[in-house]
Design a protein around this motif. Structure first.
Motif, mmCIF file in Angstrom:
data_model
loop_
_atom_site.group_PDB
_atom_site.id
_atom_site.type_symbol
_atom_site.label_atom_id
_atom_site.label_comp_id
_atom_site.label_asym_id
_atom_site.label_seq_id
_atom_site.Cartn_x
_atom_site.Cartn_y
_atom_site.Cartn_z
ATOM 1 N N GLN A 160 0.825 -1.202 0.000
ATOM 2 C CA GLN A 160 0.000 0.000 0.000
ATOM 3 C C GLN A 160 0.856 1.247 0.000
ATOM 4 O O GLN A 160 1.966 1.262 0.498
ATOM 5 C CB GLN A 160 -0.900 0.027 1.235
ATOM 6 N N GLN A 161 0.291 2.265 -0.511
ATOM 7 C CA GLN A 161 0.985 3.550 -0.510
ATOM 8 C C GLN A 161 -0.084 4.629 -0.533
ATOM 9 O O GLN A 161 -0.994 4.584 -1.370
ATOM 10 C CB GLN A 161 1.885 3.654 -1.749
ATOM 11 N N HIS A 162 0.015 5.564 0.363
ATOM 12 C CA HIS A 162 -0.983 6.634 0.378
ATOM 13 C C HIS A 162 -0.623 7.656 -0.705
ATOM 14 O O HIS A 162 0.469 8.200 -0.709
ATOM 15 C CB HIS A 162 -1.028 7.309 1.748
ATOM 16 N N LYS A 189 -2.299 10.954 -3.158
ATOM 17 C CA LYS A 189 -3.421 11.832 -3.487
ATOM 18 C C LYS A 189 -3.174 12.376 -4.886
ATOM 19 O O LYS A 189 -2.265 13.167 -5.117
ATOM 20 C CB LYS A 189 -3.538 12.963 -2.474
#
Lengths: 203, 407
Positions: free
Chosen positions: A109-111, A113
Motif C-alpha cells: 500500500q501507498q498513500h 493523493k
C-alpha cells in the motif's frame, strides 16, 4: 497449447538467453484472466514462486517466444501466468539451475493523493495527472492508466508500467466525440492492484 | 455539332435498333468471389463479407465493339423472389478476339462485376438477366444456359483486433518531435483486413499510446554478422508493452480473443515488424508490431499505405501462419502448395480478387496467380492464397471455441 483460466493469477514477462545463461523478469502484473501454458516449455528455464520459508509454491518451465521475422539472435522473451496465493513472497527465474533474476513484489500500500491538472494552453487535448507531493519511485511497483469513454462498458488501457502515477497525460484526442471520460490510475505491486485515482471529466 | 447531327437522341444516347438480330451474348462463366476463388467455388463464402459476382461473357455475331452493362437477379433459389442489382462497371464486347474467360478472370475491367455488400447466410441463386448497350439502352439477348449459378454462404468468424499506434519521440535532430501513425494508416489496415481475411466482420478498435521511454530512433543498427541487437531490444520493448496493455484490457472486460497490433510510423526510419511468436496452437495472447507509411515511388503497392498488407502478414503470424520460404525467408511452412510463393497455380486455378474500397479510392482488382504472391512471403505483389485463407479460418474457429469469454 494455451488454456484460458479465471482467478488470481499474475502475468510474468521476462527474457532469457541460453547462450549467456542470463535472464530477466521485466514485469509482473496481476491477472484475472490467464492464458496458461498446458504442456510446459523450455526446461532449462524455470520460474518458481516461493513463500517466506522458501517453500516452492509453483515451478514451471517457460515457453520461449521466437519472433516471427528477422534475425533474432539468442535472447528470447516469455509470458507466463503464475497462480497468486497469499503465501507467495518472491518469484525467481532460473537458467540451467542458476538463479538469473528475482522479483519480490513491491509494497502493498501507498498513500497517494492524485488529481487531474489543467491542460497546458498549447496542449488542451492532454490532461496531466498531478500528485500531492512527489510520489516516490518504489521497487516493483508500477502504475497504469485506463480511460472509459461515456457509452463504453470497457476501460481502455492507455499506459502500463509507469514508475510514477503522474508520469502520464490523458490524451482526449483518442476518444473523439466522447462527452465524458472516466479516468483511473491503478497501482500494482505485481500481486495486487489498487485504484489510486478514479475520476470523471466532462466536456 | 449538336446531338441531332451526331445521330443521338435528346438524352444523348444512340437510338435503339443498331444491333444485328443475330447478335447475342453467351455467359461463359460466373464466379462469386470475396478474396480468392476458382471456377469450382472451392473457397468457402462467408455471410456478411463483401462479395463480387463476376460474370464472364462472350458476344456472338457482333459487328462492332460495343460497350455494355449488366443486371443480375439475386434470390435464395430459382423461382424465389429476388432483387436486381446492376453491374458496378461497363465492359466493351469485342466484335473479334473478345478476351477469353481466362483473360477476363485476370482483369477486373473485362468482367461484369456485381457487388453484394453484405450477403446473408444460406443459398444464393444468381442469374444474369440483362445485358444492355450503354449508348442505346438496347437489350442484347442472353443465350440460355450457363447464365445462372447457386452458391452457399456460411457464417464466418469474427476478427477481433485492437491496433495501437505507437507515439515515439525523435530527439535525433533539433527539438524533440513526437511521431504517431496518421489515421489514414489505420483506415487502410482495417480495410485491407476486411477485404482479405476470411471473416464475416471485424471487431475493430484503435488508439494511439505513448511508446516506452527508451523506444527512440534509430530503429536499426545491423552488425556485420547480420544480427541487429538494437532492433531486437526495441522489438522486445514493444512486445512487452503490447502484452501488458492487452492483459490489462482483457482483465477490464475486453474480449480475450482480441489480437493486438502495434503500428509504428516510418517518419523517423523503418521499424521492421514481427510477431512475438508463431503459435502452433491457438494463442490469442500473441502480439505483433509493424511499420506504416506511404509506399515509395515505383513500388508495387500504389495506395496510400504499406502498413496494411504488412500488418496482415504479422497478424497472420499471431494466428499461426508461418513463412512459406520465398523471396528471402526461411521455410517454416513446408506444406505451402504453390511455386514461388504465388497465391495459386494452374491446377488449383484460383484468382485473387480485391473487392476494393471506394472510401479509400481503392478500385476492384483481380490478382492473377501468375503475378501475385501470398502475403506470408516476402515477395512483392501481396495478396492471400486459399492455403492461407483456409488456415486463418481454421485458427479463428479454434480460437472462438477455446477462448470465448465467460458469460
Amino acid at each position: 497449447m494455451r488454456k484460458m483460466e479465471y482467478g488470481d493469477w499474475a502475468q510474468v514477462i521476462g527474457t532469457f538467453d541460453l547462450a549467456t545463461r542470463r535472464g530477466e523478469i521485466l514485469s509482473m502484473q496481476p491477472a484475472k484472466v490467464a492464458f496458461t501454458s498446458i504442456e510446459g516449455g523450455e526446461n532449462r528455464v524455470r520460474i518458481k514462486g516461493l513463500d517466506e520459508d522458501g517453500k516452492v509454491l509453483f515451478d514451471l518451465a517457460v515457453n520461449p517466444m521466437t519472433p516471427s521475422c528477422g534475425n533474432t539472435g539468442t535472447s528470447r522473451m516469455f509470458e507466463e501466468f503464475v497462480p497468486v496465493q497469499e503465501q507467495l513472497k518472491v518469484v525467481r527465474l532460473y537458467v540451467d539451475g542458476a538463479e538469473a533474476a528475482i522479483y519480490a513484489p513491491g509494497m502493498a500500500q501507498q498513500h497517494l493523493k492524485l488529481f487531474l491538472a489543467n491542460p497546458l494552453a498549447d496542449k488542451q487535448h492532454r490532461i496531466p495527472i498531478d500528485a500531492e507531493g512527489a510520489p516516490p519511485i518504489e521497487a516493483n511497483v508500477t502504475y497504469l492508466l485506463q480511460v472509459k469513454p461515456e457509452g463504453d462498458k470497457r476501460w481502455h488501457t492507455m499506459a502500463t508500467g509507469m514508475e510514477r502515477p503522474d508520469a502520464v497525460e490523458v490524451d482526449v484526442n483518442q476518444f473523439p466525440g466522447a462527452k465524458a471520460l472516466e479516468i483511473r490510475i491503478l497501482r500494482t505491486n505485481g500481486l495486487a492492484t489498487t485504484t489510486v485515482l478514479e475520476t470523471r471529466r466532462e466536456f | 455539332m449538336g446531338y441531332l447531327e451526331q445521330g443521338l437522341n435528346r438524352n444523348g444516347r444512340r437510338p435503339a435498333g443498331r444491333l444485328q438480330a443475330s447478335t447475342k451474348v453467351e455467359v461463359v462463366g460466373i464466379e462469386v468471389t470475396q478474396a480468392i476463388q476458382n471456377m469450382k467455388h472451392e473457397v468457402r463464402l462467408f455471410e456478411g463479407k463483401a462479395t463480387v459476382v463476376r460474370v464472364y461473357v462472350d458476344p456472338k455475331s457482333l459487328k462492332r465493339n460495343t460497350r455494355v452493362r449488366g443486371e443480375l437477379v439475386v434470390a435464395t433459389g430459382p423461382g424465389a423472389p429476388g432483387r436486381y442489382i446492376s453491374s458496378t462497371n461497363e465492359i466493351v464486347l469485342r466484335s473479334s478476339l473478345h478476351p477469353s474467360i481466362a483473360e477476363q478472370r485476370r482483369d477486373a475491367n473485362l468482367s461484369l462485376n456485381f457487388l453484394v455488400p453484405e450477403p446473408p447466410s444460406g443459398s444464393m441463386y444468381l442469374q444474369l438477366k440483362r445485358v444492355s448497350v450503354v449508348s442505346s439502352g438496347e437489350d442484347m439477348p442472353i443465350l440460355a444456359g450457363g447464365n445462372s449459378v447457386s452458391v452457399d454462404f456460411v457464417p464466418g468468424p469474427v476478427l477481433r483486433v485492437r491496433v495501437l499506434g505507437i507515439r515515439y519521440t525523435d530527439t535525433g535532430s533539433g527539438a524533440p518531435k513526437k511521431h504517431a501513425p496518421d489515421v489514414i494508416h489505420f483506415d487502410y489496415l482495417r480495410s485491407f483486413l476486411s477485404r482479405s481475411y476470411p471473416v464475416s466482420r471485424i471487431e475493430w478498435s484503435q488508439s494511439v499510446v505513448d511508446s516506452p521511454p527508451n523506444f527512440v530512433p534509430p530503429f536499426s543498427a545491423p552488425l556485420p554478422d547480420d544480427s541487429d541487437p538494437l532492433w531486437e531490444a526495441l522489438l522486445q520493448m514493444l512486445h512487452q508493452q503490447m502484452l501488458s496493455i492487452r492483459q490489462a484490457d482483457v482483465d477490464a472486460g475486453w474480449d480475450p480473443r482480441t489480437h493486438y497490433y502495434g503500428l509504428v510510423s516510418d517518419d523517423s526510419g523503418f521499424f521492421r515488424g514481427a510477431a512475438n511468436l508463431v503459435p502452433s496452437t491457438p494463442a490469442p495472447n500473441t502480439v505483433a508490431v509493424g511499420p506504416c507509411g506511404r509506399p515509395g515511388e515505383g513500388y508495387w503497392d500504389k495506395d496510400g499505405s504499406f502498413g496494411d498488407w504488412y500488418a496482415a502478414h504479422e497478424l497472420a503470424h499471431t494466428f499461426g501462419r508461418n513463412h512459406p520460404g520465398f523471396c528471402g525467408q526461411g521455410v517454416f511452412d513446408p506444406d505451402y502448395p504453390h511455386a514461388e510463393g504465388k497465391i495459386s497455380s494452374e491446377a488449383e486455378d484460383c484468382i485473387g480478387f480485391d473487392v476494393g474500397d471506394p472510401s479509400l479510392g481503392i478500385p476492384m482488382q483481380a490478382c492473377p496467380h501468375e503475378q501475385w504472391a501470398d502475403f506470408m512471403t516476402y515477395c512483392d505483389w501481396q495478396w492471400i492464397s486459399k492455403h492461407t485463407y483456409d488456415g486463418l479460418h481454421q485458427r479463428l474457429i479454434d480460437e472462438d471455441q477455446l477462448f470465448s469469454p465467460e458469460q
